[in-house]
Enzyme design. Sequence first.
Site, PDB file in Angstrom:
ATOM      1  N   CYS A 178     -76.824  16.013   8.401  1.00 14.62           N
ATOM      2  CA  CYS A 178     -77.908  15.719   7.456  1.00 14.62           C
ATOM      3  C   CYS A 178     -77.389  15.545   6.032  1.00 14.62           C
ATOM      4  O   CYS A 178     -78.073  14.989   5.182  1.00 14.62           O
ATOM      5  CB  CYS A 178     -78.943  16.832   7.438  1.00 14.62           C
ATOM      6  SG  CYS A 178     -79.961  16.903   8.904  1.00 14.62           S
TER       7      CYS A 178
ATOM      8  N   CYS B 260     -83.868  20.365  -0.580  1.00 20.43           N
ATOM      9  CA  CYS B 260     -82.748  21.184  -1.062  1.00 20.43           C
ATOM     10  C   CYS B 260     -83.229  22.596  -1.414  1.00 20.43           C
ATOM     11  O   CYS B 260     -82.539  23.584  -1.153  1.00 20.43           O
ATOM     12  CB  CYS B 260     -82.112  20.551  -2.295  1.00 20.43           C
ATOM     13  SG  CYS B 260     -81.337  18.971  -1.947  1.00 20.43           S
TER      14      CYS B 260
END
Lengths: 396, 144
Positions: free
Chosen positions: B35, B104
């Site tokens: 990812c 994030c």
Amino acid sequence: MTIYADNAATTRLSDAALQAMIPFLTDNYGNPSSLHSVGQRANEALTAARESVAGSLGAQPREITFTSGGSEADNQAIMTAAALGAKKGKKHIVSTAFEHHAVLHTLNKLQKQGYEITLLDVHENGMVTPEQVAEAIREDTCLVTVMTANNEIGTIQPIKEIAAVCREKKVLCHTDAVQAVGHIPVDVKDLGVDMLSLSGHKFHGPKGVGALYCRRGILLSSLIEGGAQERGKRAGTENIAGIVGMAAALEESVRNLADNMAKMQRVRDRLIEGLGEIEHSVLNGDRAQRLPGNVNYCFEGIEGESILLLLDDKGVCASSGSACTSGSLDPSHVLLAIGRPHEIAHGSLRLSIDETMTLNDADYIIRSVKETVALLRGMSPVWRDLVSGKKEFITK
Amino acid sequence: MALYSEKVMDHFRNPRNVGVIEDADAVGEVGNAKCGDIMKIYLKIDNDVITDVKFETFGCGSAIASASMATELIKGKPLSEALELTNRAVVEALDGLPTHKIHCSVLAEEVIKAALKDYYDRNGIAYDPAMFPDDHDCENCELH
């Protein structure tokens, strides 16, 4: 200090282009379709620009259609071939997995409309072969579209040979030459392609203007309906300043082509060698069959966006094929197409130089990249696992 | 407008608490290289208080900044407080993140939870498994 190494994204407008444009942004504001003298002056400029662009490509002026850019030219070329094919019941198109999205997304659209699309695999060195094209062509193939040079990894495809295969099999051949025109010799008659797309701002021309070469005898379909501009193939009042600027930039690029290529290759090769010294890095794209201004590396154990941000802090403008820079979860389709695993495709860096870059600039970039890679590896758990042997390196 | 806030850039350029704790009392790791983001965090815990924290990140600027900020937010805090840290708190402390970078901050929240789970497991402390959802799903990164 800024070192701009993102010329594959866009280039600085050349002085020649700017000077050519200014009159058409000021006093010569006429509409080329107007009968009066102000309009006719604009029309003369349009005619001259068409002759100039045609001359730069080895084409006839009537074979050049001005568009809003490379993407529109790609769209128009593909939709034209698809429409012509459909009339004969031919609804199969051959292309490659690493085309620009202007091509891939147009092909996706056609697929939804019932066309069959074959995307050729790209070899690990970033090349497709004429043999692959020959094998993929079927009775119902109406178009082969392969890019002249890849925008990310800079590999130059054997378009002349591919076009020869297409001619033999009587299939239309289009090439997206957006990254090639003005950077390497491009002559449509020599290449033998039926259609070719280009974009002004990739060779120091202005943004918002491009062109489609379409060989005489092929009936273009228009994407934009309206007035009879561009012989009815592209409606809308012409972007005269843009067209004139693009023609001037192209003329200059073609005139200086050999010199510029030699200059850029020297700097490119310095960059390739210098960055190759970084351990566990890999050059993307064939070393020899590549644009004079393209360098593309993957650095294992780190991610591309953070490389770009740190380089930007050092005044170096570059780009990356990481997912974070593409705004999706997947890294660049080009790097995946040449077989780079996701893990290292995320850590890619593209430097695309122009003829003004010096060897000193290259040395500065090499130092900056080395520092950046070391810093990011120093805080990467992936790098730690690789170094400690917990994970195996993918690159050498 | 710049891509990132000044706060994000500050934490990206000068990340706090980068590194490894060799004799950590708890370690958490989330994400995967496929990812494009991995966070790893190391905790020293004394009397249910996080006395030291270090992190490593493979990822983009906002991943590094989110991890850095998260370590600042839990350092010196009792475990109960660290457990309640949300990704929203990380985003707010960073003066915002672009929408497509919210994931994030999700990783930053998850990596702390992963480390705390590790601590409970190591020390045989009972906990409600519902507090620690399974593997991170990249498609489901949202502000919560």
